[in-house]
Design a protein around this motif. Structure first.
Motif, short mmCIF file in Angstrom:
data_model
loop_
_atom_site.label_atom_id
_atom_site.label_comp_id
_atom_site.label_asym_id
_atom_site.label_seq_id
_atom_site.Cartn_x
_atom_site.Cartn_y
_atom_site.Cartn_z
N THR A 1 42.10 34.67 39.54
CA THR A 1 41.24 35.98 39.54
C THR A 1 42.04 37.36 39.98
OG1 THR A 1 39.36 34.56 40.14
CG2 THR A 1 39.18 37.00 40.69
N ILE A 2 42.63 37.04 40.94
CA ILE A 2 43.62 38.38 41.31
C ILE A 2 44.74 38.69 40.24
CG2 ILE A 2 45.52 38.96 42.85
CD1 ILE A 2 44.26 37.20 45.16
N LYS A 3 45.00 37.79 39.50
CA LYS A 3 46.19 38.30 38.75
C LYS A 3 45.23 39.02 37.42
CE LYS A 3 49.93 35.47 36.59
NZ LYS A 3 50.49 34.29 36.23
N LEU A 4 44.04 38.44 36.91
CA LEU A 4 43.18 38.95 35.80
C LEU A 4 42.79 40.44 36.20
CD1 LEU A 4 41.26 35.93 34.78
CD2 LEU A 4 42.89 37.13 33.28
N GLN A 5 42.37 40.36 37.58
CA GLN A 5 41.98 41.76 38.01
C GLN A 5 43.10 42.94 37.98
OE1 GLN A 5 40.24 40.83 41.85
NE2 GLN A 5 38.58 40.44 41.33
N SER B 1 45.39 47.29 35.02
CA SER B 1 46.54 48.03 34.04
C SER B 1 46.13 48.27 32.69
CB SER B 1 47.63 46.91 34.07
OG SER B 1 48.68 47.27 33.09
N MET B 2 45.22 47.47 32.17
CA MET B 2 44.69 47.86 30.75
C MET B 2 43.81 48.95 30.97
SD MET B 2 43.79 44.04 29.35
CE MET B 2 44.96 42.88 29.25
N ALA B 3 42.99 48.99 31.77
CA ALA B 3 42.31 50.15 32.12
C ALA B 3 42.80 51.44 31.98
CB ALA B 3 41.33 50.09 33.19
N GLU C 1 44.90 56.36 29.56
CA GLU C 1 46.05 57.29 29.00
C GLU C 1 45.81 57.32 27.43
OE1 GLU C 1 49.39 55.00 30.33
OE2 GLU C 1 49.45 55.87 32.35
N ARG C 2 45.81 56.41 26.74
CA ARG C 2 45.62 56.44 25.11
C ARG C 2 44.32 57.28 24.89
NH1 ARG C 2 47.65 50.54 23.41
NH2 ARG C 2 49.64 50.53 23.98
#
Length: 111
Positions: free
Chosen positions: A63-67, A72-74, A79-80
């Motif tokens: 869960t921590i890794k996914l968050q 990071s994706m957000a 930025e994009r």
């Protein structure tokens, strides 16, 4: 006669004591078996608890890794989006962006 009665009473007492001892021994064996089964049940429960705790730790780590990946994706998405907005407002790119695609590329896009 009195001696025979005393002997018979003694034998009866010893017989009843032997019966009590045999009965108590059988009860003790039964109780020991029940205790062994209960201990086995406790050991199985403890193993299950340990397995569930390990699964919980793995799930929390995932869960921590996914968050972190989501955050990071957000940031990358933001930025994009900013870059796309900047490109929309750039006058040198605008004519190129609104121009229709060549037929060969449009055909590839449709596939």
């Amino acid at each position: 006669m009195e001696l025979i009665v005393k002997i018979l009473v003694g034998v009866l007492l010893m017989g009843s004591m032997a019966t009590v001892i045999v009965s108590q021994r059988a009860s003790l064996i039964t109780v020991k078996e029940q205790a062994a089964r209960a201990e086995q049940g406790v050991n199985e429960r403890d193993r299950l608890i340990a397995t569930l705790k390990a699964a919980d730790v793995k799930q929390r780590q995932a869960t921590i890794k996914l968050q972190a990946a989501r955050a990071s994706m957000a940031v990358t998405l933001s930025e994009r989006e900013i870059l796309i907005d900047q490109l929309h407002h750039d006058l040198s790119i605008r004519p190129w962006a609104v121009a229709p695609l060549p037929d060969a590329i449009a055909g590839l896009r449709q596939r």
